[in-house]
Structures are given as C-alpha cells and as structure tokens.
Design an enzyme around this catalytic site. Structure first.
Site, short mmCIF file in Angstrom:
data_model
loop_
_atom_site.label_atom_id
_atom_site.label_comp_id
_atom_site.label_asym_id
_atom_site.label_seq_id
_atom_site.Cartn_x
_atom_site.Cartn_y
_atom_site.Cartn_z
N ASP A 459 -48.76 56.06 -31.65
CA ASP A 459 -49.88 55.98 -32.68
C ASP A 459 -49.44 56.37 -33.86
OD1 ASP A 459 -51.19 54.07 -31.33
OD2 ASP A 459 -52.41 55.84 -30.01
N CYS A 506 -45.27 63.86 -27.21
CA CYS A 506 -45.47 63.03 -26.17
C CYS A 506 -45.25 61.69 -26.19
CB CYS A 506 -46.66 63.52 -25.45
SG CYS A 506 -48.05 63.02 -26.47
C1 LIG Z 1 -48.53 59.32 -26.40
C2 LIG Z 1 -49.16 58.37 -27.14
O1 LIG Z 1 -50.26 57.77 -26.61
P1 LIG Z 1 -50.29 56.34 -26.05
O2 LIG Z 1 -50.76 56.47 -24.69
O3 LIG Z 1 -51.18 55.77 -26.90
O4 LIG Z 1 -49.07 55.81 -26.17
C3 LIG Z 1 -48.54 58.18 -28.34
O5 LIG Z 1 -49.46 57.39 -29.14
O6 LIG Z 1 -47.71 58.34 -28.72
#
Ligand SMILES: C=C(OP(=O)(O)O)C(=O)O
Length: 579
Positions: A459, A506
């Site tokens: 994101d 992450c």
């Molecule tokens: C880990 C994240 O969340 P999402 O589940 O939206 O990919 C991210 O945005 O990097």
C-alpha cells in the site's frame, strides 16, 4: 500451435496441465415465468445484453495490441460473427416471447441446443467451435444484470488443472486454497493485488494480466504456465513441451537445494541475525511445517476470516481462530492485523455502498473506527486469545496519530469490558502499520504509543505513487525502488531505530530476494513474507556481507535517477560484489 501470451509473473515455477475455464455455470440458472406485461422489458434486457456484448467484443477487437498473438483477431472476429447469428441474438428472444421465461433461461435453453448440435459434428475443427459459442454466451450472461461468474466446486478440479479466469477475487482465492490444481492465470490484476499475493501464498505457478487468455484457451486444452517469466503457452508442440519439461526439472532441483537451508539460522556473513517471519491469511496456514522455519508470524491478515461468508464471524469464532494460531506457534510471536477490509476485500455482509475510489475510502482502521461495535468484537476475541501465546496486535491503514490513539482507546475499552466480566487476557504488544505516506512521515509521533512498526510496502507504494495496485494498466509504474518510496521506508526504519522501536517490512518487498540486500543495507532486520519466498530470501541473507552492501545502498539512496538505481540494484545482486 504454440500461442504465446505474456503477462505479469507471480512466481511459483512452471506447470504443464489442462485448462479449466472458470466461467458461468449454466447448470444452476434460475427459471422463472413472467407475466404477459413483463415480457417486453425482459426482451429489452436481453437486447441490451447483446448490444453490450457486441460493444465489448468490438472494443476488444479494435484495441488488439500489435504484439498480441495473430490468432486473437481471428477468434474475436469469429465471436462477433457468432453474436450476430440469429441462433444467438434472435432465437432466445423468441423463446422469451413465446415461453414467457426469463432471459437467462432462454439463453441457457438455446445454448444447450447449440452445444448438442456441435457435439454431433464429426469433423474436429467444427466440433471445437462449440467452445466459441460457449464463450460468447458467457459474455452475454455476464452482461445480463447481476450475474457474476460461478466458481467450480473445488472437488471438480484435478491435480493438473490450470484455472483460467477473467479475475479471481481474494475471496475466490480463499475458496480455492485447499483444492488441488496446478496453476492459475487471469486476464486482469496487478502484481501486488491481493489476488496475486494469495497466488504467491499458494506457491503455484501463476501469471496474471494476460488480457486475452479466455478468448484463446479452450476447455481441456494443454497449457504451459511459466510463473517465473510471466509466459503462458497454449497448445505447445513437442519441441516446446520438451524444453519446458527440462525447465520444470531444473526448477524442482533448485527448490530441493533451497530446502537444505530450511533449518539454518538466518545470519548474514558477518554474523548479524535477521528475523524471517511469515505472512498468513488463515489459521490452517500454520499447520505442520508450512511456515518453513519462520521465527514467528509477522502478519496474519485477519480480514480473510471475514470473507466468503454471509455473516460477521462471532466473537467466539474469531477467538477460536486466533487461539489456534497462537497455540500452534507456541512461544513464537504472532502478529495479528485487525481486519483490513474495504477496497478489494469486501465481504457480502458489509453494506457501505459503492465508493468512487474505494482504496481511498472507508477501509482498514477507518472502517473499524466507523463501526466500533464490530471492531470491539474483534478486539475482545484477540485479547481473550492472548493468554494462549505471544500476541501482537497490529492496526492497519493508519494515517495519523489521532487514528492510532482512537484505536488504542478501543483496545483499552475492550480490556475494561473483559476485566468487568472477569475474563482473562494477557499483555499484548501493539503495533502500527506504515502504509500511507502520511504515517511514514509522522512515524516519530507514533513511537510513544507502540511497541513496533510494520511497513506495508504494497500500500505504501500504491499511495505514494498514486498507482492502483489492482490495475494492470498501470502496473508498469508500480515501482518498489522509486526514490520516493525508498525515502519513506528509510525514514521509517531510521525513526524506529532512533526511538528503540523495532521495524519490520510485511509487504511483498520483504519476500522479493532481489530486494533483500537493499533492505538489509537500509537497516532492516525483520522481514515478514509468504513462506513460499522464505528460503530464497534466507539464501540471500546467508550470502550477504553487510559491509559490502552498505556503500552500494548508500549510493542508491543518494540518487533519484531510476536508471542509476536499476544499475546499482543489479550490482547489489551480483554475488561477487556483495558476499
Ligand atoms: C502487507 C500489506 O497489506 P496488504 O494486505 O494490503 O497487502 C501491504 O500493504 O504491504
């Protein structure tokens, strides 16, 4: 025939199998009888669906890219011709008028009749045109109001099945997670869309954003999916097949070699310990050995418990899911992100209307703060489960200190409720996700309230570069090493280090071995990723000397020239330079 399609590579190696087209099943079409006066409107609805289908096909035909396979134009012309045929565009209409049945039913009756006529044809080429009729009819179905493609039952899939879909939603992927199939391909999707992320977690060869696979692939046709190169080959000849069988063997050998480091500790060549954690979506993901030696769960996307069902999971259901993961992980940390719903993860029961820009709308923590009762249920379930292991609660999509404070207030309120009810809970660590540029920029002010930060690069890239991560039309602009993205990540890592608050990544960047050395050089020591990437990332860690990567990374962080960044990244990944 060797028709070659190119798309976005999601990984997972190579598969050779038979196509299983995910299309609307015509077996369970509802049949209802219309009153006399309803018939004209139903005929108009059918005519409108035919018009929309024609427009769709003509637009596709008019926008065939130069590099598209030559067969595509021929198939689309054939589909446009079939659509114009009276058997498809007029006869169902007459059935509506004479039998007073709904448009879907009329279309199904007509389609069944046409399919049996094709089945009776002896000559192979003509008989095969049945699939073209089915594809055209499917398009008409989808253009009749309110029809979405039906998914096949997971039991219908065979081990070498290659799922071919226009798109698979995160909920669809959860539906398929436990079934046996060899690979999947879709016509749309971005490289870090949730569909792609789940595809990676399935650890199956997958290629997305192919644009025209469903026009070109026939049911049961032999298909090669190369998830490394992002290539799909339809109806390969013997020479191509032999080459891909060789590549498949080589890929399996490489995998076997990687599994030898499964039990090694993740230490760089200079002895720095690196934490490699796992991202999971469902409690079963932690079962027997699936985490491939991860030292904990760095991200449990709890929202997947809320998808693919008609009602909100109860507090007890949620408690059981969290307890199961915490118990299975014993004393290892488990980071559970509170539900990050909205945008592309919309459960059926969530009725917040349609937003113009859902990714900028009521998602993640915003939705939770707007629905405090729903949020409280989750927080209570989490706290109750906390006595079973080492729980860390992570709040997603924060954009300010205010939202973090409100989230913590909700957590405190849930604690008070449980205390009043005499229900036990343990101490938990609390973390903030950094996935909006504003959160990265104010990370310093969050430190006082949290035990850890976790950077959601998927994101963060989307919001920094204004690139819809689900839209393949802009996926070429989705750039993890854009200098602006690197500055925000670096700022967050440094801010955490200064304040003594651990920082992890992450997002998908953590699981991309090409970026491991870059992130190490930026000071990252905790990586959370899908277990499928864990051994490849560990391999990079084991062959990296931090002193060797530091000057190259420093140069990368000083420049804003994308070509220079690309060169330096390549240099970073040349083993002799950095190990
Ligand atoms: C880990 C994240 O969340 P999402 O589940 O939206 O990919 C991210 O945005 O990097």
């Amino acid at each position: 025939m060797n028709i070659v399609l190119h798309g976005v590579a999601i990984g997972g190696g190579i598969a050779i199998g038979r196509a299983h087209l995910i299309s609307r099943s015509m077996d369970d079409v509802a049949h209802y009888t219309l009153d006399e006066e309803e018939v004209p409107a139903e005929v108009a609805r059918f005519d409108e669906a035919i018009r929309a289908t024609r427009k769709e096909l003509e637009t596709l035909w008019g926008s065939i890219p130069e590099n598209a396979p030559a067969e595509l134009g021929a198939f689309l012309s054939l589909h446009i011709m079939l659509l114009g045929d009276v058997t498809i565009s007029r006869e169902p209409r007459e059935l509506i008028e004479t039998q007073h049945c709904n448009a879907e039913w009329a279309l199904k009756l007509q389609c069944d009749a046409l399919v049996s006529q094709f089945d009776a044809i002896e000559e192979g080429y003509l008989r095969e045109r049945k699939h073209d009729v089915l594809q055209v009819v499917e398009r008409i179905f989808n253009n009749l109001d309110g029809h979405t493609p039906q998914l096949p039952s997971p039991d219908d899939l065979v081990e070498d099945a290659i799922l071919v879909a226009h798109d698979l939603s995160p909920a669809d992927m959860v539906y398929f997670k436990e079934s046996n199939f060899a690979a999947f391909i879709t016509d749309v999707g971005g490289a870090t869309s949730h569909t792609a992320i789940l595809g990676r977690s399935l650890d199956l060869p997958s290629v997305i954003a192919l644009h025209h696979s469903r026009e070109l692939i026939r049911e049961e046709e032999l298909v090669i999916v190369d998830g490394q190169q992002g290539v799909v080959i339809i109806d390969p000849d013997e020479v191509v097949l032999a080459e891909y069988r060789r590549r498949l063997r080589a890929w399996r050998d490489a995998r076997r070699k990687l599994s030898q480091i499964r039990k090694s500790s993740a230490l760089t060549l200079d002895g720095t310990p690196i934490e490699l954690l796992a991202n999971i979506e469902l409690p079963d993901d932690v079962d027997g050995g699936k985490l491939l030696g991860a030292v904990g769960v760095g991200l449990f996307r709890s929202e997947f418990l809320f998808l693919g069902r008609d009602t909100l999971p109860t507090e007890d259901e949620q408690y059981e899911a969290y307890r199961a993961v915490l118990t299975a992980m014993k004393d290892k940390p488990v980071t559970i992100r509170t539900m990050d719903l909205g945008a592309d993860k919309n459960p059926r029961w969530l009725n917040h209307g349609s937003a113009e820009n859902p990714a900028l709308g009521l998602t993640g923590i915003r939705l939770c703060l707007a629905e405090p009762l729903m949020f409280r249920v989750q927080l209570r379930a989490l706290l109750r489960a906390s006595v079973h292991g080492k729980l860390r609660i992570l709040f997603p999509m924060l954009n300010s200190l205010g939202e973090l404070r409100q989230s913590i207030a909700q957590l405190d309120y849930a604690r008070e409720e449980l205390s009043d009810e005499g229900i036990a809970y343990a101490d938990v660590e609390v973390g903030a996700m950094i996935e909006i540029p504003s959160a990265a920029l104010v990370a310093g002010s969050l430190l006082k309230y949290v035990d850890f930060l976790s950077i959601g690069t998927n994101d963060l890239i989307q919001y920094t570069l204004a690139i819809d991560r689900n839209d393949d039309a802009v996926s070429h602009l989705y750039d993890p090493v854009h200098p602006a993205v690197l500055k925000l990540i670096l700022h967050t890592i440094k801010t955490g280090a200064k304040g003594g608050v651990p920082v992890s990544v992450c997002g998908e960047m953590a699981g991309d071995p090409r970026l491991t050395r870059l992130l190490l050089g930026m000071g990252l020591r905790k990586f959370s990723m899908h277990p499928a990437s864990l051994l490849a990332v560990k391999q990079r860690v084991l062959t990296t000397h931090l002193d060797a990567v530091a000057p190259i990374v420093a140069r990368m962080l000083r420049t804003e020239d994308p070509d220079r960044i690309a060169d330096l990244l390549e240099q970073l990944n040349r083993d002799d330079e950095s190990s």
